[in-house]
Design a protein around this motif. Structure first.
Motif, PDB file in Angstrom:
ATOM      1  N   LYS A 193     -17.867 -12.074   7.112  1.00 45.21           N
ATOM      2  CA  LYS A 193     -17.801 -10.750   6.480  1.00 45.21           C
ATOM      3  C   LYS A 193     -19.134 -10.319   5.872  1.00 45.21           C
ATOM      4  O   LYS A 193     -19.440  -9.138   5.807  1.00 45.21           O
ATOM      5  N   GLU A 226      -8.740 -13.859  -0.944  1.00 45.69           N
ATOM      6  CA  GLU A 226      -9.388 -13.170   0.178  1.00 45.69           C
ATOM      7  C   GLU A 226     -10.827 -12.890  -0.223  1.00 45.69           C
ATOM      8  O   GLU A 226     -11.090 -12.504  -1.362  1.00 45.69           O
ATOM      9  N   CYS A 272      -2.226 -12.445  -4.815  1.00 50.92           N
ATOM     10  CA  CYS A 272      -3.410 -12.271  -3.968  1.00 50.92           C
ATOM     11  C   CYS A 272      -4.592 -11.815  -4.827  1.00 50.92           C
ATOM     12  O   CYS A 272      -4.498 -10.822  -5.540  1.00 50.92           O
ATOM     13  N   VAL A 328      -8.879 -11.046  -4.776  1.00 46.79           N
ATOM     14  CA  VAL A 328     -10.034 -10.774  -3.921  1.00 46.79           C
ATOM     15  C   VAL A 328     -11.310 -11.154  -4.665  1.00 46.79           C
ATOM     16  O   VAL A 328     -11.483 -10.804  -5.835  1.00 46.79           O
ATOM     17  N   ALA A 370      -3.806  -6.115  -3.477  1.00 43.30           N
ATOM     18  CA  ALA A 370      -4.009  -7.363  -4.228  1.00 43.30           C
ATOM     19  C   ALA A 370      -3.747  -7.161  -5.720  1.00 43.30           C
ATOM     20  O   ALA A 370      -3.776  -6.038  -6.228  1.00 43.30           O
ATOM     21  N   THR A 407     -14.690 -11.045   0.479  1.00 48.05           N
ATOM     22  CA  THR A 407     -15.313  -9.876   1.077  1.00 48.05           C
ATOM     23  C   THR A 407     -16.806  -9.878   0.773  1.00 48.05           C
ATOM     24  O   THR A 407     -17.327 -10.810   0.151  1.00 48.05           O
ATOM     25  N   THR A 428      -3.182 -16.724  -3.262  1.00 55.15           N
ATOM     26  CA  THR A 428      -4.127 -16.733  -2.150  1.00 55.15           C
ATOM     27  C   THR A 428      -5.417 -16.015  -2.532  1.00 55.15           C
ATOM     28  O   THR A 428      -5.415 -15.149  -3.412  1.00 55.15           O
ATOM     29  N   MET A 476     -11.124  -3.901  -0.638  1.00 51.87           N
ATOM     30  CA  MET A 476     -10.187  -4.900  -0.112  1.00 51.87           C
ATOM     31  C   MET A 476      -8.939  -4.999  -0.992  1.00 51.87           C
ATOM     32  O   MET A 476      -7.837  -5.180  -0.477  1.00 51.87           O
ATOM     33  N   ILE A 477      -9.086  -4.870  -2.307  1.00 51.16           N
ATOM     34  CA  ILE A 477      -7.904  -4.839  -3.195  1.00 51.16           C
ATOM     35  C   ILE A 477      -6.982  -3.698  -2.766  1.00 51.16           C
ATOM     36  O   ILE A 477      -5.773  -3.865  -2.639  1.00 51.16           O
ATOM     37  N   HIS A 478      -7.590  -2.540  -2.526  1.00 50.74           N
ATOM     38  CA  HIS A 478      -6.854  -1.341  -2.125  1.00 50.74           C
ATOM     39  C   HIS A 478      -6.139  -1.573  -0.792  1.00 50.74           C
ATOM     40  O   HIS A 478      -4.967  -1.242  -0.631  1.00 50.74           O
ATOM     41  N   MET A 479      -6.857  -2.195   0.154  1.00 51.12           N
ATOM     42  CA  MET A 479      -6.331  -2.412   1.500  1.00 51.12           C
ATOM     43  C   MET A 479      -5.175  -3.411   1.504  1.00 51.12           C
ATOM     44  O   MET A 479      -4.170  -3.234   2.185  1.00 51.12           O
ATOM     45  N   LEU A 480      -5.305  -4.478   0.683  1.00 54.68           N
ATOM     46  CA  LEU A 480      -4.310  -5.558   0.695  1.00 54.68           C
ATOM     47  C   LEU A 480      -3.215  -5.384  -0.356  1.00 54.68           C
ATOM     48  O   LEU A 480      -2.230  -6.117  -0.354  1.00 54.68           O
TER      49      LEU A 480
END
Length: 450
Positions: free
Chosen positions: A399, A295, A272, A274, A313, A297, A293, A307-311
């Motif tokens: 976004k 993602e 993943c 970002v 990634a 932002t 994949t 987003m890296i932190h959240m997913l």
């Protein structure tokens, strides 16, 4: 939090001209606010780049931290990624970097870091602004004033940990342009320790940036491109003033396309990844080929980090050359990014060939004059109606503005400028005709609303 609180933080910390927006008084207040926010007795890593105003601001920030009863871990003149790394490595409670990154000499700034090496989030920045605005500082009594400790040896840990991540064989010839910035000593040293034959440019620290401007743009990197070609180097590396960014030059002396370079490294890391809404679809295509994949932002490295932190990634970055390597630290790191590209060239062959193998698609970037009070109504209408003017819509991303992807891989992004009175249209078409059609329809849509 009230709307009357003055905004100090922009997209990358507090930044402005010295003695206008950036003053010792402001730096003192930021130091006091940090101590108030994290609580007395805690530790703050403080570092700075090569700017002429840095010691003045570093002393002021440190005084504020000490007055609030917190301890300063002083790392000295280092690149931004070392401050993020040291904050994480030494279990500090915050980090402060005095830098204006790629801005010219008269500018400076203050950027704040969390214990995991990630930049302060927007809500944290708002809290610091509120503390400063309300003059609501904690002041330690005389027996609780903080202490200063020199932690400059942590740079050796940074070097060891960085090289421990990589698997680079000796032999590649690399030209590195440090812009007289904070990586002037460190980047050439690390590349040599990694086994590269290094030619260094602008590798003496100087806050006047006499060698070139700290922005690593094509116009500012003509010397680097010439030296790579003349010396027969395998590639060139350029940093900005604080080395949180990295730009590459290929073996033919050409500046690497930002999106293609990000796509190459993303595919090499896999999983993943970002990136931002304005990055090319070539990143999606490169990840698809390796089963990864993408993602997307908002534009800005803080949003990528969040987003890296959240997913959870594997990797993330902006096309500007600001890349995050979460398995090492959540702070953007231009030196680690350089090592990643060097490892890629070693394993896969000439950078020029790797870049040329990625198909290029026609790209259009346009901006339409738009008053500030018109931006919100136009974007609200774009969110609901822009996709209706096209036929082969595959995906809509809201976004950061409106990004529409089409069945053939083409895409268009309409978003308001955060700093100027424009609405921006960015797009990539599979063919020239497709790009023109997408652009004409989007521009007509906005003009009609205006």
């Amino acid at each position: 939090m009230g709307l009357d609180i003055p905004k100090l933080f922009g997209t990358s910390g507090i930044r402005g001209r010295v003695e206008e927006e950036i003053t010792p008084e402001l730096a003192l207040n930021v130091g006091k606010a940090i101590s108030t926010y994290i609580g007395k007795g805690n530790k703050v890593v403080v570092g700075y780049d090569t700017r002429t105003s840095n010691l003045m601001l570093e002393r002021a920030v440190s005084a504020g931290i000490l007055q609030g009863g917190c301890h300063v871990l002083s790392v000295g003149m280092v690149p931004t990624p070392v401050v993020g790394y040291a904050t994480m490595k030494l279990n500090a409670d915050a980090g402060v970097m005095i830098t204006a990154s790629h801005n010219p000499s008269p500018y400076n700034g203050i950027k704040l870091w969390n214990p995991d090496g990630m930049a302060y989030l927007q809500e944290q920045e708002r809290t610091i602004e509120k503390i400063i605005h309300e003059n609501n500082f904690y002041k330690a009594s005389w027996e609780d004033i903080g202490q200063i400790t020199d932690i400059s040896p942590v740079v050796n840990n940074y070097i060891e940990d960085l090289l421990g991540l990589m698997d680079i064989e000796p032999g590649l010839k690399v030209v590195v342009d440090c812009a007289n910035g904070a990586a002037a000593y460190l980047s050439p040293l690390i590349l040599r320790k990694a086994g590269c034959n290094v030619v260094s440019l602008n590798a003496q620290p100087d806050g006047f940036f006499p060698g070139r401007k700290p922005e690593p743009s094509e116009a500012n990197l003509t010397e680097l491109m010439k030296v790579v070609k003349v010396t027969g180097a395998d590639l060139g590396i350029a940093h900005d003033g604080d080395a949180d960014r990295m730009i590459a030059v290929d073996d033919k002396g050409r500046m690497a396309d930002f999106d293609k370079l990000l796509a190459l490294v993303s595919a090499e890391i896999g999983g993943c990844v970002v990136t931002t809404v304005d990055a090319s679809a070539c990143i999606d295509r490169a990840l698809e080929e390796v089963g990864g994949t993408v993602e997307r932002t908002k534009v800005g490295d803080v949003h990528v980090a969040e987003m890296i932190h959240m997913l959870g990634a594997n990797f993330g970055g902006e096309p500007s050359g600001t890349w995050l390597h979460p398995q090492f630290c959540m702070c953007p790191d231009g030196i680690l990014s350089a090592l990643r590209v060097i490892e890629l060239v070693q394993n896969k062959g000439p950078l020029s060939q790797l870049l040329d193998d990625i198909p290029s698609y026609p790209t259009i970037r346009d901006k339409i004059d738009c008053q500030e009070d018109q931006k919100n109504p136009i974007m609200r209408k774009a969110e609901t109606d822009l996709s209706l003017i096209y036929e082969d819509v595959a995906d809509i991303n809201l976004k950061d503005g409106v990004r529409i992807s089409f069945d053939d891989g083409s895409w268009v992004l309409v978003r308001p400028s955060g700093t100027e009175s424009f609405v921006r249209i960015t797009l990539e078409g599979k063919t020239e005709d497709k790009a023109r059609m997408i652009h004409e329809k989007a521009a007509e849509f906005i003009h009609d609303l205006l």
